[in-house]
Design a protein around this motif. Structure first.
Motif, PDB file in Angstrom:
ATOM      1  N   CYS A 130       0.741  -1.136   0.112  1.00 45.45           N
ATOM      2  CA  CYS A 130       0.150  -0.027   0.014  1.00 45.45           C
ATOM      3  C   CYS A 130       0.890   1.328  -0.082  1.00 45.45           C
ATOM      4  CB  CYS A 130      -0.730   0.036   1.124  1.00 45.45           C
ATOM      5  SG  CYS A 130      -0.060   0.178   2.614  1.00 45.45           S
ATOM      6  N   ARG A 131       2.134   1.279   0.546  1.00 44.41           N
ATOM      7  CA  ARG A 131       3.035   2.559   0.926  1.00 44.41           C
ATOM      8  C   ARG A 131       2.117   3.437   1.801  1.00 44.41           C
ATOM      9  NH1 ARG A 131       5.584   7.104  -0.465  1.00 44.41           N
ATOM     10  NH2 ARG A 131       7.483   6.889  -0.709  1.00 44.41           N
TER      11      ARG A 131
ATOM     12  N   CYS B  43      -1.363  -1.898   4.775  1.00 43.50           N
ATOM     13  CA  CYS B  43      -1.518  -3.312   4.553  1.00 43.50           C
ATOM     14  C   CYS B  43      -0.639  -3.948   5.129  1.00 43.50           C
ATOM     15  CB  CYS B  43      -0.954  -3.423   3.076  1.00 43.50           C
ATOM     16  SG  CYS B  43       0.671  -3.360   2.758  1.00 43.50           S
TER      17      CYS B  43
ATOM     18  N   CYS C 203       5.226  -4.370   5.078  1.00 41.80           N
ATOM     19  CA  CYS C 203       6.546  -3.932   4.857  1.00 41.80           C
ATOM     20  C   CYS C 203       7.442  -3.787   5.886  1.00 41.80           C
ATOM     21  CB  CYS C 203       6.587  -2.613   4.128  1.00 41.80           C
ATOM     22  SG  CYS C 203       5.883  -1.147   5.098  1.00 41.80           S
TER      23      CYS C 203
ATOM     24  N   CYS D 256       7.377   1.776   5.065  1.00 46.36           N
ATOM     25  CA  CYS D 256       6.873   2.797   4.539  1.00 46.36           C
ATOM     26  C   CYS D 256       6.481   4.022   5.053  1.00 46.36           C
ATOM     27  CB  CYS D 256       5.442   2.246   3.587  1.00 46.36           C
ATOM     28  SG  CYS D 256       4.229   1.910   4.776  1.00 46.36           S
TER      29      CYS D 256
HETATM   30  S1  FES Z   1       3.540  -1.182   2.558  1.00 48.64           S
HETATM   31 FE1  FES Z   1       1.546  -1.165   3.340  1.00 48.64          FE
HETATM   32  S2  FES Z   1       2.184  -1.029   5.435  1.00 48.64           S
HETATM   33 FE2  FES Z   1       3.948  -0.392   4.251  1.00 48.64          FE
END
Ligand code: FES
Ligand code: SF4
Ligand code: SF4
Lengths: 322, 292
Positions: A57-58, A62, A65, A77
């Motif tokens: 999701c960045r 989500c 990461c 992120c």
């Molecule tokens: S890419 Fe989704 S929480 Fe970091």
């Protein structure tokens, strides 16, 4: 734009082909607006296309990461590189959240994490009217009781920072699953509160095995303070009369008994009361302590001054029963 | 410089670690710091009472602070867990007037009122922030220069960092804490860098999960030894109980021979300031302290 030079030591491992992991050393310049995930991308794009990590999701939603930067659980992120540099200096080590669970580079096998998540009945149990006449509204004061436990993104930052799970007892549910349990035990619509509380009351897997180290609270990128949810689960165990009468629950209750009597803690009495008949196993230790003048005899037990005040406060302020 | 504090001893210093209270008083005397003992104070609940009865724990901790407020003296603690519970109580009451009122309703029944007028810090930070490392250094008569000293910080002085940064001027990093290392250097000792210095000793599950507790303590002790420590030092008497009194059990759990003296923070300072072993209660340490 102003740039800072960093040296990165990046964990590399492929469970399918490698016997041991190694570290790649990479130098690069990072700018103020770059987050850790940007740097992971750059490692892949500019240095080695086989470098592997999870992200989606960045946006801190989500939960995929998470990695460790100099041993610190970090949602890639969310955290800015400049902040990592401020914390740890210009030489940074990127590891997966758990080296022992590594599959490929930053990617770990999260199956134990999910298994524990599944153990606490991680969904709402309620009699749902399939043809409701209006929406099912949860008033704000009810929703507040969740204390944002529903914001958990299952990133595992807390879980892989927990020393009990990672160094001592791999059966322990760990903070994330317990936050999930609390998310439902505090939901007024849920009908499985007791069932769930019985699960987290079990010794060796549940709340009683938390060492209260606050690693999870320190680690959570959503600032959910998992440790305080664990405390609330303890409270609910007593409120709902679920807490089994065992060494752990008696240990918590024993404090009140002792304070009532002395103001201070009677260490010997606490152990005896908590352990019951099993107290004999502490004899060798007690002996060693006694030899060193570390055991206070019952007749010498110190008491707080103005003990009557304490007794009265306990009488009028107690809110829990066992 | 004349410094004066209200000392909240906690229970351990009056029972199983008498050497902690002794050495604290000895160090204070050497440094010319005046300590007034809060004899009225009760147990802080050691972060267990709150699991059973959170409100009661708040009332009792608030009462302890009331007595420092009566003396109009800044309060100091000599146990990480006492510090945690006292600071947590203070922060919650200071930030929540409604909760403060509910607590004061009870305290009023015994003629007390929590106002929130005094600070609460661990002795370690009071020393660093008020007395100053430079000034401590000047008082060193027996430099610890031949000794490798492993600092063991103890969870409740460094995490959650937000809480501790609220009360301490020292902004200790929970990942790479430095205060104890700095103090060791001020006493001219060699501080040992090892991974477990900011980890947990497992004390709080000693009774229900001794294997966990012994494993965590054992891992920390072994890590210190493998990094050439001659001695360990901790500001927390609960850590001390696990690392010293239970050292044998910890060694058994991790399958290593361990024989590492563990000092309380004021015992270490006292050694450098020239206090005698008797003044520091070194005879109470279970693993013999042989370096002096
Ligand atoms: S890419 Fe989704 S929480 Fe970091
Ligand atoms: S406070 Fe409890 S759950 Fe959180 S990291 Fe420590 S042991 Fe694990
Ligand atoms: S509680 Fe926080 S750290 Fe743990 S999984 Fe949820 S969001 Fe991540």
């Amino acid at each position: 734009m102003e740039k800072t030079k960093v040296t990165l030591n990046v964990f590399r491992f492929n469970a399918e082909t490698d016997y041991l992991p190694h570290y790649d050393t990479i130098e690069m310049e990072v700018s103020k607006d770059e987050v850790v995930l940007d740097v992971l991308n750059r490692i892949k794009w500019e240095h080695d296309g086989s470098f592997t990590y999870r992200r989606s999701c960045r946006h801190g939603i989500c939960g995929s990461c998470a990695i460790k930067v100099n041993g610190r659980s970090t949602l890639a992120c969310k955290e800015r590189m400049v902040d990592m540099i401020e914390l740890f200096g210009n030489e940074l080590t990127f590891d997966p959240v758990s080296r022992s669970r590594a599959i490929k580079d930053m990617v770990v096998d999260k199956s134990d994490f999910w298994k524990k998540h599944d153990s606490v009945i991680p969904y709402l149990k309620a009699d749902i009217d399939e043809h409701p006449e209006s929406e099912n509204i949860v008033p704000p004061q009810e929703a507040e009781k969740l204390e944002e436990a529903d914001y958990c993104i299952q990133c595992g930052c807390c879980y892989y920072a927990c020393p009990v799970v990672n160094e001592a007892n791999e059966d322990y549910f760990g903070p994330a699953a317990l936050v999930k349990a609390y998310r439902f035990t505090s939901d007024s619509r849920d009908s499985a509160k007791k069932e769930r509380l019985q699960i987290v009351d079990k010794l060796s897997v549940g709340v009683w095995d938390c060492v209260k180290c606050f690693e999870c609270t320190q680690a959570c990128p959503k600032e959910l303070d998992p440790m305080s949810k664990i405390t609330k689960l303890h409270n609910q165990l007593f409120e709902e009369g679920v807490a089994e009468n065992n060494v752990a629950s008696r240990h918590a209750v024993g404090f009140k008994k002792s304070i009532e009597k002395h103001g201070l803690l009677d260490e010997g009495m606490l152990v005896a009361y908590s352990e019951g008949c099993a107290v004999f196993k502490h004899v060798p230790e007690a002996l060693a302590m006694w030899k060193k003048g570390k055991i206070v005899m019952p007749w010498d037990m110190p008491k707080s001054k103005n003990l009557d005040e304490i007794k009265k406060l306990i009488k009028i302020s107690s809110t829990a029963k066992f | 410089m004349s410094l004066k504090y209200a000392l909240y001893t906690g229970c351990t210093a009056r029972e199983s670690t008498p050497e902690l209270l002794k050495s604290t008083m000895a160090v204070a005397e050497k440094l010319g710091i005046e300590l007034v003992l809060l004899d009225e104070a009760s147990c802080c609940g050691a972060s267990h009472l709150q699991d059973f009865d959170d409100f009661l724990s708040l009332v009792l901790n608030a009462r302890n602070i009331c007595y420092a407020e009566k003396l109009e003296l800044p309060m100091i603690t000599i146990c990480n867990t006492c510090q945690l519970n006292t600071a947590l109580t203070k922060k919650r009451l200071d930030e929540n007037p409604e909760l403060k009122e509910r607590v004061n309703e009870k305290l009023g029944e015994v003629g007390l009122e929590y106002r929130g007028t005094v600070s609460v810090r661990h002795f370690l930070y009071a020393l660093i922030e008020d007395y100053g490392l430079e000034n401590i250094k000047k008082k060193v008569t027996r430099p610890l220069s031949t000794i490798n000293i492993a600092p063991f910080y103890g969870c409740h002085n460094i995490r959650p960092s937000e809480l501790h940064h609220h009360f301490n001027r020292t902004k200790e990093s929970p990942y790479m804490p430095t205060s104890l290392d700095d103090l060791i250097e001020a006493l001219e000792g060699n501080s040992v860098d090892y991974e477990h210095k900011n980890r947990c000793c497992g004390f709080h599950v000693d009774l229900q999960a001794p294997k966990t507790a012994n494993r965590l303590s054992g891992n920390a002790l072994v890590d210190a030894i493998d990094n050439n420590a001659d001695v360990m030092v901790t500001p927390c008497p609960l850590c001390h109980l696990n690392l010293d009194v239970k050292q044998h059990a910890a060694a058994k759990e991790v399958g290593r021979e361990i024989n590492l003296p563990v000092l309380h923070l004021p015992q270490l300072i006292g050694l450098a300031l020239g206090c005698t072993p008797e003044e520091l209660g070194l005879n109470h340490n279970v693993t013999d302290v042989t370096l002096v």
